[in-house]
Scaffold this active site. Structure first.
Site, short mmCIF file in Angstrom:
data_model
loop_
_atom_site.label_atom_id
_atom_site.label_comp_id
_atom_site.label_asym_id
_atom_site.label_seq_id
_atom_site.Cartn_x
_atom_site.Cartn_y
_atom_site.Cartn_z
CE LYS A 67 -3.95 1.95 2.59
NZ LYS A 67 -4.85 1.75 3.75
CB SER A 143 -8.20 3.53 2.71
OG SER A 143 -7.35 2.96 3.67
CB SER A 167 -8.41 0.66 5.58
OG SER A 167 -9.15 1.82 5.38
N1 GLN Z 1 -13.28 4.07 6.25
C1 GLN Z 1 -12.67 4.51 7.46
C2 GLN Z 1 -12.27 5.96 7.33
O1 GLN Z 1 -12.56 6.52 6.34
C3 GLN Z 1 -11.49 3.64 7.81
C4 GLN Z 1 -10.29 3.92 7.01
C5 GLN Z 1 -9.11 3.09 7.39
O2 GLN Z 1 -9.23 2.05 8.06
N2 GLN Z 1 -7.94 3.58 7.04
O3 GLN Z 1 -11.65 6.52 8.19
#
Ligand code: GLN
Length: 469
Positions: A67, A143, A167
């Site tokens: 990532k 994400s 994410s």
């Molecule tokens: N969807 C969540 C957010 O927008 C979690 C994102 C993540 O785990 N990085 O913060």
């Protein structure tokens, strides 16, 4: 192929790391134009590493996609942001990368993500769109959408992601792959660009539970460079992984099966629970009463920490600098205005607000208290059950561009994943079937397994029993 089968092929002399890297590169050239999982990939560097690979090591010659928020020496680390797109090359290896390299692995590919990991669809990437390999009109989740899509698409064999509120698990579920968020502190965060430091954790996205265990093995362990890293022994995560669920107690939280779940998700998860029962597990209804506060709590704590962490992106220490600023304040103003996308700005504003004097106790302190109550829910539950089973997301992958105008609606899609981050416990998403949804014939559905603090061995054992059912 999985890491496990590929390792076998190396040992049998059926293929070589260089051939595998070349075939991945061919796959990227052929398919990634439509999937959009890769932001970049350094073929030359990977081929050199492949030539030098030591196949006797645990991950010898195995390529792993990364990532784009995990620093890898000499490579870009854009975090899906315009702010870092051209302005930053990683000057060091994150601890996870150092450990992967020491285990013989070859980091290959920088994977698309929501900007600074804020989002659940990878639609917040400022750099490109990632499509779900099961249906190109749908989101891959986020994400870590690039990591999940590539593993599902066969353009990567395994990947690293990061999970602050879901994410890793949510895109894994949407793309039909395995995604593991380890216990907070199990894997070092050194070199992961921080979003919300008390919640962030790095973990694998893979094609099998065995592969998730292999990557966890290589990346776990105490790191003095991360003050939140746990100084505890690292067990053998593959030992006992095939022992099954006979005699285990699995808790089913009523709050995770309520309103708003798509019937196709519910049916698949219930079917998986039934087959775990048939394999000898005892199913026990439980309650996690504070679940309904998890999203609200997260959206105070995560933006608060993000607003502080992201202050380093100012055009001076990090990030593209404004071209013609009037003065020093204008450097900050213009650089941040141009560099950050709308969701990141929204989070910084929210976080700054909840931390401001006069509001701090009403929001931030209160959220920390509720966080304790959510943690206590889990502690109590784990007094009677070995692991907890739930859906990963209320629905399968939605269509690209169908996000409601109200961001709160999208925040609610993380309702089942966030509590594990707030309480620091490990959780995994394992594919458990497919369902028709919103005009699509067959979209992947994941089952989530949650285990007590440092209970990854239990987690993996249940996950292995739940795989392919
Ligand atoms: N969807 C969540 C957010 O927008 C979690 C994102 C993540 O785990 N990085 O913060």
């Amino acid at each position: 192929m999985t890491l496990t089968t590929l390792r076998q092929s190396y040992q049998n002399g059926e293929t070589t790391p260089a051939k595998v890297i070349e075939s991945l590169a061919a796959g990227i050239a052929e398919r990634d134009g439509s999937t959009g999982a890769y932001l970049s990939h350094d073929l030359e560097r990977a081929l050199k590493a492949a030539e030098e690979a030591d196949l006797s090591k645990p991950l010898g010659g195995l390529p792993i996609a990364i990532k784009d928020n995990i620093n890898t020496l000499g490579q870009p680390c854009t975090c899906g942001s315009k702010f870092l797109e051209t302005a930053y090359t990683a000057p060091y290896d994150a601890t996870v990368i150092r450990k992967l390299k020491e285990a013989g692995a070859i980091p290959f590919g920088r994977m698309n993500m929501d900007e600074f990991a804020m989002g659940s669809a990878t639609e917040n990437s400022a750099l490109q769109l990632t499509r779900n390999p099961h249906d190109p009109d749908r989101i891959a989740g986020g994400s870590s959408g690039g990591s999940a899509a590539a593993v599902a698409d066969g353009t990567a064999i395994a990947a690293l992601g990061s999970d602050t509120g879901g994410s890793i698990r949510q895109p894994a579920s949407h793309c039909g792959v395995v995604g593991l968020k380890p216990t907070y502190g199990r894997v070092s965060r050194y070199g992961l660009v921080a979003f919300a430091s008390s919640l962030d954790q790095i973990g694998p996205l893979t094609r099998s539970v065995d592969d998730a265990a292999l990557i966890l093995q290589a990346t776990a362990g105490h790191d003095p460079r991360d003050t939140t890293s746990l100084n505890v022994p690292v067990p053998d995560f593959s030992a006992g992984i095939n022992d099954g669920v006979e005699g285990m107690k699995l808790g089913i939280p009523a709050e995770y099966f309520g309103e708003g779940i798509h019937p196709g998700v519910r049916d698949n998860v219930e079917k998986a629970i039934k087959s775990l029962e048939a394999k000898g597990a005892t199913i026990i209804p439980i309650s996690l009463p504070y679940t309904s506060y998890a999203v609200a709590t997260y959206y105070v704590i995560a933006p608060a920490e993000a607003s502080s962490n992201l202050s380093r992106f100012d055009g001076i220490r990090y990030g593209n600098r404004a071209a013609n600023p009037a003065d020093i304040i204008d450097v900050y103003h213009q650089s941040r205005e141009n560099g950050f996308g709308p969701e990141v700005k929204r989070r910084i504003i929210l976080g700054t607000y909840v931390l401001s004097s006069g509001y701090y106790d009403a929001f931030y302190t209160r959220a920390q208290k509720v966080r304790q109550l959510i943690t206590r829910d889990f502690k109590r539950a784990f007094e009677t059950v070995d692991a907890i089973i739930s859906p990963v997301t209320p629905t399968p992958a939605r269509k690209i561009g169908s996000c409601p105008d109200d961001p709160l609606q999208d925040y609610l899609s993380d309702v089942f994943t966030i509590a594990a981050n707030l309480s620091g416990i490990p959780a995994i998403s394992v594919p458990c079937g497919t369902t028709s949804f919103d005009g699509a014939a067959a979209l992947p559905v994941g089952i989530q397994i949650l285990a007590p603090h440092l209970g990854e061995q239990t987690l993996l054992r249940v996950a292995k029993a739940a795989e392919h059912i």
